[in-house]
Design a protein around this motif. Structure first.
Motif, PDB file in Angstrom:
ATOM      1  N   HIS A 362       0.800  -1.222   0.000  1.00 46.80           N
ATOM      2  CA  HIS A 362       0.000   0.000   0.000  1.00 46.80           C
ATOM      3  C   HIS A 362       0.837   1.278   0.000  1.00 46.80           C
ATOM      4  N   GLN A 363       0.274   2.318  -0.598  1.00 47.30           N
ATOM      5  CA  GLN A 363       0.785   3.709  -0.463  1.00 47.30           C
ATOM      6  C   GLN A 363       2.251   3.863  -0.854  1.00 47.30           C
ATOM      7  N   LEU A 364       2.633   3.130  -1.897  1.00 47.73           N
ATOM      8  CA  LEU A 364       3.996   3.301  -2.402  1.00 47.73           C
ATOM      9  C   LEU A 364       4.144   4.658  -3.080  1.00 47.73           C
ATOM     10  N   ILE A 365       3.048   5.127  -3.664  1.00 43.93           N
ATOM     11  CA  ILE A 365       3.051   6.443  -4.303  1.00 43.93           C
ATOM     12  C   ILE A 365       2.350   7.419  -3.354  1.00 43.93           C
ATOM     13  N   GLY A 366       2.958   8.584  -3.171  1.00 49.08           N
ATOM     14  CA  GLY A 366       2.347   9.618  -2.330  1.00 49.08           C
ATOM     15  C   GLY A 366       2.673   9.456  -0.857  1.00 49.08           C
ATOM     16  N   ASP A 367       2.056  10.278  -0.025  1.00 43.49           N
ATOM     17  CA  ASP A 367       2.251  10.312   1.440  1.00 43.49           C
ATOM     18  C   ASP A 367       3.653  10.775   1.836  1.00 43.49           C
ATOM     19  N   VAL A 368       4.648   9.879   1.815  1.00 40.71           N
ATOM     20  CA  VAL A 368       6.029  10.280   2.109  1.00 40.71           C
ATOM     21  C   VAL A 368       6.975   9.664   1.078  1.00 40.71           C
ATOM     22  N   TRP A 369       8.017  10.421   0.712  1.00 41.10           N
ATOM     23  CA  TRP A 369       9.130   9.827  -0.028  1.00 41.10           C
ATOM     24  C   TRP A 369       9.712   8.709   0.815  1.00 41.10           C
ATOM     25  N   GLU A 370      10.233   7.685   0.188  1.00 37.87           N
ATOM     26  CA  GLU A 370      10.770   6.554   0.934  1.00 37.87           C
ATOM     27  C   GLU A 370      12.257   6.372   0.626  1.00 37.87           C
ATOM     28  N   TRP A 371      13.058   6.448   1.680  1.00 41.61           N
ATOM     29  CA  TRP A 371      14.496   6.194   1.526  1.00 41.61           C
ATOM     30  C   TRP A 371      14.712   4.743   1.090  1.00 41.61           C
ATOM     31  N   THR A 372      15.632   4.538   0.175  1.00 42.52           N
ATOM     32  CA  THR A 372      16.082   3.180  -0.143  1.00 42.52           C
ATOM     33  C   THR A 372      17.551   3.079   0.236  1.00 42.52           C
ATOM     34  N   SER A 373      18.083   1.852   0.213  1.00 46.44           N
ATOM     35  CA  SER A 373      19.491   1.661   0.594  1.00 46.44           C
ATOM     36  C   SER A 373      20.436   1.955  -0.563  1.00 46.44           C
ATOM     37  N   SER A 374      19.890   2.329  -1.730  1.00 45.79           N
ATOM     38  CA  SER A 374      20.730   2.407  -2.936  1.00 45.79           C
ATOM     39  C   SER A 374      21.331   3.783  -3.179  1.00 45.79           C
ATOM     40  N   ASP A 375      22.567   3.776  -3.692  1.00 48.32           N
ATOM     41  CA  ASP A 375      23.202   5.003  -4.182  1.00 48.32           C
ATOM     42  C   ASP A 375      22.542   5.397  -5.502  1.00 48.32           C
ATOM     43  N   PHE A 376      22.632   6.679  -5.827  1.00 48.43           N
ATOM     44  CA  PHE A 376      22.068   7.170  -7.084  1.00 48.43           C
ATOM     45  C   PHE A 376      23.063   6.917  -8.216  1.00 48.43           C
ATOM     46  N   GLY A 377      22.617   6.222  -9.246  1.00 48.49           N
ATOM     47  CA  GLY A 377      23.504   5.932 -10.373  1.00 48.49           C
ATOM     48  C   GLY A 377      22.710   5.753 -11.656  1.00 48.49           C
ATOM     49  N   GLY A 378      23.419   5.626 -12.757  1.00 50.79           N
ATOM     50  CA  GLY A 378      22.770   5.446 -14.056  1.00 50.79           C
ATOM     51  C   GLY A 378      22.470   3.980 -14.322  1.00 50.79           C
ATOM     52  N   TYR A 379      21.337   3.729 -14.978  1.00 51.20           N
ATOM     53  CA  TYR A 379      21.005   2.364 -15.372  1.00 51.20           C
ATOM     54  C   TYR A 379      21.911   1.942 -16.534  1.00 51.20           C
ATOM     55  N   PRO A 380      22.045   0.609 -16.762  1.00 51.03           N
ATOM     56  CA  PRO A 380      22.860   0.164 -17.907  1.00 51.03           C
ATOM     57  C   PRO A 380      22.319   0.790 -19.204  1.00 51.03           C
ATOM     58  N   GLY A 381      23.181   1.440 -19.953  1.00 45.67           N
ATOM     59  CA  GLY A 381      22.747   2.093 -21.187  1.00 45.67           C
ATOM     60  C   GLY A 381      22.309   3.533 -20.988  1.00 45.67           C
ATOM     61  N   PHE A 382      22.527   4.084 -19.797  1.00 54.08           N
ATOM     62  CA  PHE A 382      22.122   5.464 -19.508  1.00 54.08           C
ATOM     63  C   PHE A 382      22.781   6.445 -20.476  1.00 54.08           C
ATOM     64  N   THR A 383      21.997   7.395 -20.972  1.00 57.50           N
ATOM     65  CA  THR A 383      22.576   8.545 -21.675  1.00 57.50           C
ATOM     66  C   THR A 383      21.961   9.811 -21.107  1.00 57.50           C
ATOM     67  N   ALA A 384      22.803  10.800 -20.841  1.00 57.17           N
ATOM     68  CA  ALA A 384      22.334  12.071 -20.284  1.00 57.17           C
ATOM     69  C   ALA A 384      21.466  12.781 -21.315  1.00 57.17           C
ATOM     70  N   PHE A 385      20.267  13.222 -20.884  1.00 57.68           N
ATOM     71  CA  PHE A 385      19.389  13.975 -21.777  1.00 57.68           C
ATOM     72  C   PHE A 385      18.422  14.808 -20.948  1.00 57.68           C
ATOM     73  N   PRO A 386      18.177  16.068 -21.240  1.00 62.91           N
ATOM     74  CA  PRO A 386      18.841  16.804 -22.316  1.00 62.91           C
ATOM     75  C   PRO A 386      20.156  17.444 -21.905  1.00 62.91           C
ATOM     76  N   TYR A 387      20.568  17.298 -20.654  1.00 63.85           N
ATOM     77  CA  TYR A 387      21.845  17.888 -20.247  1.00 63.85           C
ATOM     78  C   TYR A 387      22.394  17.141 -19.033  1.00 63.85           C
ATOM     79  N   PRO A 388      23.732  17.060 -18.905  1.00 64.16           N
ATOM     80  CA  PRO A 388      24.315  16.235 -17.832  1.00 64.16           C
ATOM     81  C   PRO A 388      23.980  16.742 -16.436  1.00 64.16           C
ATOM     82  N   GLU A 389      23.648  18.035 -16.307  1.00 67.14           N
ATOM     83  CA  GLU A 389      23.340  18.580 -14.984  1.00 67.14           C
ATOM     84  C   GLU A 389      22.006  18.081 -14.460  1.00 67.14           C
ATOM     85  N   TYR A 390      21.185  17.431 -15.317  1.00 68.81           N
ATOM     86  CA  TYR A 390      19.923  16.945 -14.758  1.00 68.81           C
ATOM     87  C   TYR A 390      20.189  15.823 -13.745  1.00 68.81           C
ATOM     88  N   SER A 391      20.964  14.800 -14.152  1.00 67.41           N
ATOM     89  CA  SER A 391      21.174  13.634 -13.289  1.00 67.41           C
ATOM     90  C   SER A 391      22.649  13.266 -13.150  1.00 67.41           C
TER      91      SER A 391
END
Ligand SMILES: [Fe+2]
Length: 445
Positions: A362-391
Motif C-alpha cells: 500500500h501507499q507506495l506512491i504519495g504520502d512520504v518519499w521513501e528512503w532506499t538503501s541504494s546510491d544514485f547511479g545510471g542504469y545500464p545504457g544510460f545517456t544524459a538527456f537533455p543535459y548532464p546537470e539533470y542527473s
C-alpha cells in the motif's frame, strides 16, 4: 473517471491540451505558495538549506525561458541578463539571498511574460522531429521542474517560523491492513522505462533486473513504531547505526525526527506552523537516511534496495510486466494516492486501498518519499538527456535514492519509475521509509 495514460499515438492537439493543463496547474501551485506570505517573507531565507522563495519563483521562470522560449521556440531571450543568477550550479542555496535577485513584483511579471510566450510556442511547435519535442517532452520536463520546486517551496514553508499560512483538509483516515508485510517473489522484472513519454533520463532505459525474494512492509513505518525505537534508546545505541550515521547523530545531536519536541510524556511536532501531538498512525517523516537505517537495524530489518522497492510497486505477477503505477497504467486520481498538496500531511496506513500494488503493498506512491538503501547511479545504457546537470553530475555514493513521492509531489512529477535523490543526512524533505527483510528458507519453500 479514470485518466488514460498518454500514448505515443496521441495527436499533437491532445499533447497540447495536456501540456496546457499541467503548466497551468504548476503555476497555480507556485502562486498559492508565494501569495500566501508577504514580500518580506518571500525575500528572506528561512533556512540555509533553502533558497528564498522569490529565488525559486524566478528560477522556475528562467528554466522555462531557457528550454521553451529559447531552445524549443527559437525566440529572442526575455531576460538573458539574469540567467547566471538563477543557475542552481553557480550559486549554492546559502548564498542566494545576497544576490541581486528580482524582487517579488519583478519575479511575478517575469513569469507572466515567459508563460505568455510559452503558450504561443506550444501552439506553433510541431511536437515532433527532435527528441526534445517528441511527445512534448521539453514541456513535460518544464512542468515537472516547476512542480519539483513547488515541493521545495512547501518544504521552505515547513521550515518557516511564525503562524500558519497554509491550510488543507485532512486526508482519508487509516484502515486496517491484512498483513504487516508482503512477500515479493524472486525473479526478473523490468526496472525503469523506455516508453514513458515524460520519464527523465535517470529513469531510462527499461532493463531486466534479477531480484531475490524479500519481504517488504505493507505500509510505511509509522510515528508510533518509530517512537518505540526512541523509547528503547535507539538514538543512544551505536550498534544500530552505521559508522557515518553514528558520527552524524553525534555531531548533529539527533534525538528524534526533525520538528519533534518532547514535553513530559508527550511528543509534539510543528507542521506548517501548527503545533500538534505526534499522530501515532501517520508515517514517520523528516527522518534522515541514517535514522531510517538505524531504525531498521533495531527492528531486525533493513531498508529495501531501489530495485526491490520498484518491483514491489510495479511488478504484476499475473502478466510478468511492470505497471506505470502500483494500481495500473492509468494516471493518478485522488482515490489512488495522497499527492498534489491536496492534504498537508501524509495519510495513515491503509487509507488508499485502491492504490495498492498487485501483491498488496500500500501507499507506495504519495504520502512520504521513501528512503532506499541504494546510491544514485545510471542504469545500464544510460545517456544524459537533455543535459548532464539533470542527473549525471549527481551519480555516485554521496546521494541515496528516494522513491514514490510525497503528499507534496504533483502527479505529473511522480511515477513508478521516478527517482529522487538526496544526501543521507537531509531531514527537511517529506521523507520516511518502509523496511524489508530476507525470508528464511521455509518462508519461500
Ligand atoms: Fe531547478
Amino acid at each position: 473517471m479514470t485518466m488514460q495514460p498518454p500514448t505515443p499515438e496521441w495527436s499533437p492537439e491532445r499533447w497540447r491540451s495536456r501540456v496546457a493543463e499541467v503548466l497551468a496547474r504548476a503555476r497555480g501551485r507556485s502562486q498559492l505558495l508565494t501569495d500566501a506570505v508577504d514580500d518580506d517573507d518571500l525575500v528572506r531565507q528561512h533556512s540555509p538549506l533553502m533558497s528564498p522563495l522569490v529565488w525559486d519563483l524566478a528560477h522556475v521562470g528562467n528554466q522555462e525561458e531557457l528550454w521553451l522560449v529559447r531552445d524549443v521556440g527559437g525566440r529572442t531571450p526575455v531576460r538573458q541578463d539574469i540567467d547566471q543568477l538563477y543557475d542552481a550550479f553557480q550559486h549554492p542555496r546559502a548564498d542566494r539571498p545576497s544576490l541581486p535577485l528580482l524582487g517579488p513584483a519583478g519575479a511575478r511579471s517575469y513569469l507572466r511574460e515567459v508563460r505568455a510566450k510559452v503558450l504561443d510556442v506550444l501552439e506553433h511547435s510541431p511536437l515532433e522531429g527532435r527528441r526534445l519535442l517528441d511527445q512534448a517532452f521539453a514541456f513535460g520536463m518544464v512542468a515537472q521542474h516547476e512542480q519539483q520546486h513547488d515541493e521545495t517551496m512547501l518544504a521552505t514553508h515547513q521550515l518557516r517560523a511564525g503562524a500558519a499560512v497554509l491550510d488543507a483538509p485532512d486526508p482519508l483516515p487509516p484502515a486496517s491492513l491484512p498483513a504487516a508485510e508482503v512477500l515479493v517473489p524472486g525473479g526478473p522484472f523490468t526496472m525503469g522505462t523506455s516508453t514513458e513519454p515524460w520519464a527523465l533520463d535517470n529513469e531510462r532505459p527499461g532493463h531486466v533486473v534479477q531480484v531475490e525474494p524479500f519481504f517488504i512492509d505493507t505500509a510505511a513505518v509509522t510515528n508510533g513504531a518509530y517512537l518505540a525505537f526512541i523509547d528503547a534508546g535507539g538514538y543512544d545505541e551505536p550498534a544500530w547505526w552505521s559508522a557515518a550515521g553514528w558520527a552524524h547523530r553525534q555531531e548533529a545531536a539527533l534525538t528524534a525526527p526533525r520538528f519533534w519536541q518532547q514535553e513530559g510524556d508527550t511528543w509534539w511536532r510543528v507542521r506548517f506552523g501548527v503545533r500538534e501531538p505526534v499522530p501515532p498512525s501517520e508515517p514517520v517523516m523528516h527522518v534522515s537516511f541514517h535514522e531510517a537505517q538505524a531504525y531498521c537495524a533495531w527492528a531486525g530489518r533493513r531498508l529495501p534496495t531501489e530495485a526491490e522497492w520498484e518491483k514491489a510497486a510495479r511488478w504484476d505477477p499475473a502478466t510478468g510486466r511492470s505497471r506505470r503505477y502500483p494500481w495500473g497504467d492509468a494516471d493518478p486520481e485522488p482515490e489512488h494516492a495522497n499527492l498534489g498538496q491536496r492534504h498537508l500531511r501524509p495519510a495513515g496506513a491503509g487509507a488508499y486501498p485502491r492504490g495498492a500494488s498487485p501483491l498488496g503493498v500500500h501507499q507506495l506512491i504519495g504520502d512520504v518519499w521513501e528512503w532506499t538503501s541504494s546510491d544514485f547511479g545510471g542504469y545500464p545504457g544510460f545517456t544524459a538527456f537533455p543535459y548532464p546537470e539533470y542527473s549525471l553530475v549527481f551519480f555516485g555514493s554521496e546521494y541515496k535514492v528516494l522513491r514514490g513521492g510525497s503528499f507534496g509531489s504533483d502527479p505529473v512529477a511522480v511515477r513508478g519509475t521516478f527517482r529522487n535523490w538526496d544526501y543521507p543526512i537531509r531531514r527537511q524533505i517529506f521523507a520516511g521509509f518502509r523496511s524489508a527483510r530476507d525470508p528464511v528458507p521455509e518462508e519461500v519453500g
